[in-house]
Design an enzyme around this catalytic site. Structure first.
Site, PDB file in Angstrom:
ATOM      1  CD  GLU A   1      45.873 -47.751 -23.716  1.00 54.70           C
ATOM      2  OE1 GLU A   1      46.498 -47.956 -22.663  1.00 54.70           O
ATOM      3  OE2 GLU A   1      45.951 -48.512 -24.701  1.00 54.70           O
TER       4      GLU A   1
ATOM      5  CG  HIS B   1      54.812 -51.772 -19.771  1.00 58.52           C
ATOM      6  ND1 HIS B   1      54.868 -50.632 -20.523  1.00 58.52           N
ATOM      7  CD2 HIS B   1      53.513 -52.142 -19.737  1.00 58.52           C
ATOM      8  CE1 HIS B   1      53.653 -50.340 -20.942  1.00 58.52           C
ATOM      9  NE2 HIS B   1      52.813 -51.242 -20.493  1.00 58.52           N
TER      10      HIS B   1
ATOM     11  CB  CYS C   1      42.493 -52.935 -17.205  1.00 61.43           C
ATOM     12  SG  CYS C   1      42.857 -52.004 -18.693  1.00 61.43           S
TER      13      CYS C   1
ATOM     14  CG  ASP D   1      49.611 -45.983 -22.004  1.00 62.90           C
ATOM     15  OD1 ASP D   1      50.748 -45.485 -21.880  1.00 62.90           O
ATOM     16  OD2 ASP D   1      49.424 -47.152 -22.375  1.00 62.90           O
TER      17      ASP D   1
HETATM   18  C1  PEP Z   1      47.152 -48.789 -19.246  1.00 63.79           C
HETATM   19  O1  PEP Z   1      47.723 -48.032 -20.033  1.00 63.79           O
HETATM   20  O2  PEP Z   1      46.557 -48.390 -18.233  1.00 63.79           O
HETATM   21  C2  PEP Z   1      47.187 -50.241 -19.466  1.00 63.79           C
HETATM   22  C3  PEP Z   1      46.482 -51.058 -18.716  1.00 63.79           C
HETATM   23  O3  PEP Z   1      48.011 -50.694 -20.454  1.00 63.79           O
HETATM   24  P1  PEP Z   1      49.590 -50.877 -20.285  1.00 63.79           P
HETATM   25  O4  PEP Z   1      49.935 -50.580 -18.872  1.00 63.79           O
HETATM   26  O5  PEP Z   1      49.924 -52.265 -20.674  1.00 63.79           O
HETATM   27  O6  PEP Z   1      50.137 -49.857 -21.239  1.00 63.79           O
HETATM   28 MG    MG Z   2      48.366 -48.821 -21.935  1.00 62.94          MG
END
Ligand code: PEP
Ligand code: MG
Length: 672
Positions: A523, A281, A594, A547
């Site tokens: 995910e 993150h 995303c 994820d």
């Molecule tokens: C993902 O898991 O691809 C996602 C967009 O969520 P995050 O990266 O915030 O876990």
């Molecule tokens: Mg995620």
């Protein structure tokens, strides 16, 4: 004997703190009196402060004089040191994982162990006795602490476990080491903090190359001791990154998402970390901030010293420490060239649709962590926001955001966007995004109480957010996205809670969009497997590959040691994407991506060819590039390419193949 020699400074950075220290260390090995003359000034060759006052940059001619019996040897050694570029000027290239694109060249700021910023200023000769006392006190207190810990642990868990602290005690009681610390303070006039750190880092480096596992394990003992001593010396005071005054690249062991989000980008122009994975993150936040970043570099914090020039090449995942002049020049030109190309492309494509030449329209949106990013995202030509990671409202603050805080953030977003859509993801707290003060640490946080599970465990938090989203939906085009859904029951529970809030709002006469669209993030592998069932109960899918990859391939997204296994080109991932898209198509709901895979330009053609109708990407500056790729290939050709790639069994072959195609379309980016 009196001798004199002329030498020219040849290292890039001149006679700055570290070379001066090395000079003094060597000069002190000789009895002769050493003097330096440069630019009409004279300096004592055995005093770092004196040498620094010469401000001798590259090209400066120095005259070194030595007076004493060992004058010839002293001058030979010192002249050798200077022409050898002070032994430490060697350029070093370290490979890591490029997680945020771009190139930057700046001086390094090393964010020390546990967030301590070690004071590197020089002390005056008068301060030396006091600083040595401080050091002795810190050593004594740290020893006492260790003794007490050893006693306590021995009573509780037995003397064998208690003896673990024996190594720490022995190191802290080591007279030779103590002398070394003191000598550094006396001779180089460095602060005790910097002196102990320099000495201990030398040992750490030495131990790291030893093959013996027992010895290499001692590295963590030494880091521990460094931390303990720094705590004593700095009195629990941590240096706020916010206090930076110059532009730097940040070099750190690790950065939490909340540390990353609070970086002042007017000062921090890039970062490099020892640990971390491609979709950590903190990496995601770096992208949002638009600063180049490379993570998973291993020991970059021990290889770089504050003040070293560092190049961060986020496009190729490399960090170059102490670059030579040619490399510096090359990268500075590259930095400029990429910027010029991006600005040109952005202006050219801002107002044209992300449409293939044969008419397949792709909804190209942006990922954000804060409404403040919306204007830049739109300026780069996004059609709206495909993922708003709302948990960042919670990070970097001590108080929980209220319904009003949520409402204000969403209202600001809607004001910026007009009728353009925004997909607001309900909070994805837990795992690495925990709230400060939340004492729950889990053994496997990514498999624990995170995301929607955390919301179910804290219905007040969830309800406050849903109320705010719904209230803001009266004034804009908002959709709700639930993260980490792994079963139909979870989806139903989340929707049920939304409906309950809707009833309350209706009852209170508060307006909201009662047809608000709700979607799930795909995910978790189980969500893919039941995608056909989920699709019947939602309005859209958004695939979170960050994820999805970690859970399907059993690879921790934050762990650089298994980063080589974290592959978006793995055939299993491509099949999971296909399954999800098929389920969405059969149920007539749109499906987007995303996760970071959507922002990887090399994969754009594949994703379009697989049938995704929406890409939500970051950082904003990549939007024109993604658009350019989409506008450069027909949907029919993209489908053929995707079909061909899905028959590959080797992820490397897939990546190479895609890179080849992308390079043809965007040589300006991929050839740099
Ligand atoms: C993902 O898991 O691809 C996602 C967009 O969520 P995050 O990266 O915030 O876990
Ligand atoms: Mg995620």
């Amino acid at each position: 004997m009196f001798l004199k020699r002329k030498v020219k400074i040849v290292n890039v950075n001149g006679l700055h703190a570290r070379p001066a220290t090395r000079f003094v260390e060597i000069a002190n090995k000789f009895d002769s009196e050493i003097k330096i003359f440069a630019k009409g000034k004279e300096a004592d060759g055995k005093s770092v402060i004196d040498l620094l006052t010469l401000a001798a940059e590259k090209g400066t001619e120095l005259i070194i004089t030595a007076h004493g019996d060992d004058a010839p040897e002293a001058l030979d050694a010192l002249r050798g040191l200077i022409s050898d570029k002070f032994e430490e000027e060697q350029m070093e290239t370290i490979m890591g994982l490029g997680v945020s694109p771009g190139v930057v060249v700046r001086e390094a700021f090393v964010y020390e162990t546990e967030g301590y910023r070690i004071p590197r200023h020089l002390i005056t000769p008068k301060e030396v006795p006091h600083e040595i006392k401080r050091l002795e006190k810190a050593l004594e207190e740290a020893s006492k602490e260790i003794d007490a810990l050893e006693r306590e642990v021995s009573i509780k868990l037995g003397s064998e476990i208690g003896a673990i602290f024996g190594t720490h005690r022995t190191i802290l009681h080591d007279e030779r080491l103590k002398r070394e610390f003191i000598e550094r303070i006396e001779k180089t006039k460095f602060t005790p903090e910097y002196s102990i750190s320099l000495s201990l880092r030398v040992y750490i480096r030495k131990l790291r190359v030893v093959e013996d596992p027992f010895l290499s394990e001692r590295v963590s003992d030494i880091f521990d001791i460094e931390r303990r001593l720094l705590r004593k010396l700095l009195g629990e005071k941590k240096q706020e990154l916010k206090a930076l005054t110059d532009e730097v690249v940040l070099v750190a062991h690790d950065l939490s998402p909340s540390e990353t989000v609070s970086l002042d980008t007017t000062k921090v122009k890039g970062f490099a970390t020892d640990v971390g994975g491609r979709t950590s993150h903190s990496a995601i936040v770096a992208k949002a901030l638009g600063i180049p970043a490379v993570v998973g570099l291993g020991n970059v914090t021990t290889d770089v010293f504050g003040g070293d020039y560092v190049i961060i090449d986020g496009n190729h995942g490399i960090v170059i420490v102490r670059p030579d002049e040619k490399t510096l020049r090359e990268y500075r030109t590259r930095e400029k060239k990429i910027r010029v190309f991006e600005v040109k492309l952005s202006a050219e494509l801002k107002d044209v649709p992300a449409e293939t030449p044969d008419g397949r329209l792709i909804s190209l949106l942006g990922n954000i962590e804060s409404p403040k990013e919306i204007s830049t995202t739109l300026e780069h030509g996004a059609g709206g926001i495909g993922l708003y990671r709302t948990e960042f409202l919670y990070l970097g603050t001590d108080a929980l955001p209220t319904e009003a805080d949520h409402f204000n953030a969403y209202s600001e977003a809607v004001r910026e966007l007009g009728d353009k859509p925004i997909i607001i993801r309900t909070v994805d707290l837990g795992a690495d995004k925990f709230i400060s003060g939340d004492g729950h640490r889990e053994r496997n946080p990514f498999l624990g109480c995170r995301s929607i599970r955390y919301c179910f465990e804290h219905p007040d938090i969830f309800t406050a957010q849903i109320r705010a989203i719904l209230r803001a939906s009266a004034n804009g085009n908002i959709k709700i996205l639930f993260p980490l859904i792994s079963s139909l029951q979870e989806l139903r529970q989340a929707k049920h809670m939304v409906r309950k809030v809707m009833d309350e709002l209706s009852h209170e006469g508060i307006p909201f969009d009662d047809k608000i669209q709700m979607g799930v993030m795909i995910e978790v592998p189980s969500a893919v497997i039941i995608a056909d069932a989920l699709a019947k109960e939602v309005n859209f899918f958004s695939i979170g590959t960050n994820d999805l990859i970690q859970y399907s391939l059993a690879v921790d997204r934050d762990n650089e040691r298994v980063a080589y296994l974290y592959s978006q080109a793995h055939p299993a991932i491509l099949r999971l994407l296909k399954m999800t898209i098929k389920a969405a198509e059969e149920n007539n709901i749109p499906v987007g991506i995303c996760g970071e895979m959507g922002s990887d330009l090399e994969f754009t053609i594949l994703l379009v060819g697989l049938g995704l109708s929406e890409l939500s990407v970051a950082p904003a500056m990549i939007i024109p590039e993604v658009k350019k790729v989409i506008r450069s290939i027909t949907y029919e050709d993209a489908k053929k390419i995707a079909e061909n790639i899905c028959s590959f069994d080797d992820p490397d072959k897939t990546t190479k193949h895609l890179r080849g195609i992308a390079t043809e379309i965007l040589p300006e980016i991929f050839c740099n």
